[in-house]
Motif scaffolding. Structure first.
Motif, mmCIF file in Angstrom:
data_model
loop_
_atom_site.group_PDB
_atom_site.id
_atom_site.type_symbol
_atom_site.label_atom_id
_atom_site.label_comp_id
_atom_site.label_asym_id
_atom_site.label_seq_id
_atom_site.Cartn_x
_atom_site.Cartn_y
_atom_site.Cartn_z
ATOM 1 N N ALA A 61 0.848 -1.185 0.000
ATOM 2 C CA ALA A 61 0.000 0.000 0.000
ATOM 3 C C ALA A 61 0.889 1.242 0.000
ATOM 4 N N TYR A 62 0.362 2.311 -0.537
ATOM 5 C CA TYR A 62 1.086 3.592 -0.599
ATOM 6 C C TYR A 62 1.611 3.967 0.778
ATOM 7 N N GLU A 63 0.754 3.846 1.778
ATOM 8 C CA GLU A 63 1.125 4.221 3.141
ATOM 9 C C GLU A 63 2.279 3.388 3.668
ATOM 10 N N GLU A 64 2.316 2.106 3.306
ATOM 11 C CA GLU A 64 3.398 1.226 3.755
ATOM 12 C C GLU A 64 4.736 1.656 3.173
ATOM 13 N N LEU A 65 4.723 2.113 1.931
ATOM 14 C CA LEU A 65 5.961 2.464 1.253
ATOM 15 C C LEU A 65 6.462 3.855 1.606
#
Length: 80
Positions: A61-65
């Motif tokens: 997910a975007y947030e994870e990266l």
């Protein structure tokens, strides 16, 4: 050694920095600098990276990266 979620997602997707560079239309050395936090990710490049990784089967997910702080602060990779 510091955990790098972008490197981990690329590894899981079987993607090289060269392949990412081709997909994003940027030089491999620029990918290296961005992945290692020496250069900021643009929002467009971050979105294209995520799309590329998803096409290769990644569930990242975007947030994870790009966001890991308690308040959603940008990671070392940063997004401009």
């Amino acid at each position: 050694m510091t955990y790098n979620p972008i490197k981990e997602a690329m590894k899981q997707a079987g993607a090289t920095q060269r392949e990412v560079g081709v997909a994003l239309g940027i030089d491999t050395s620029t990918v290296c600098r961005k992945v290692n936090g020496l250069r900021r990710w643009t929002v467009d490049d971050a979105n294209r990276l995520l799309q590329f990784l998803r096409e290769r089967g990644s569930k990242a997910a975007y947030e994870e990266l790009f966001f890991t702080g308690e308040r959603g602060d940008a990671t070392e990779a940063g997004v401009a």
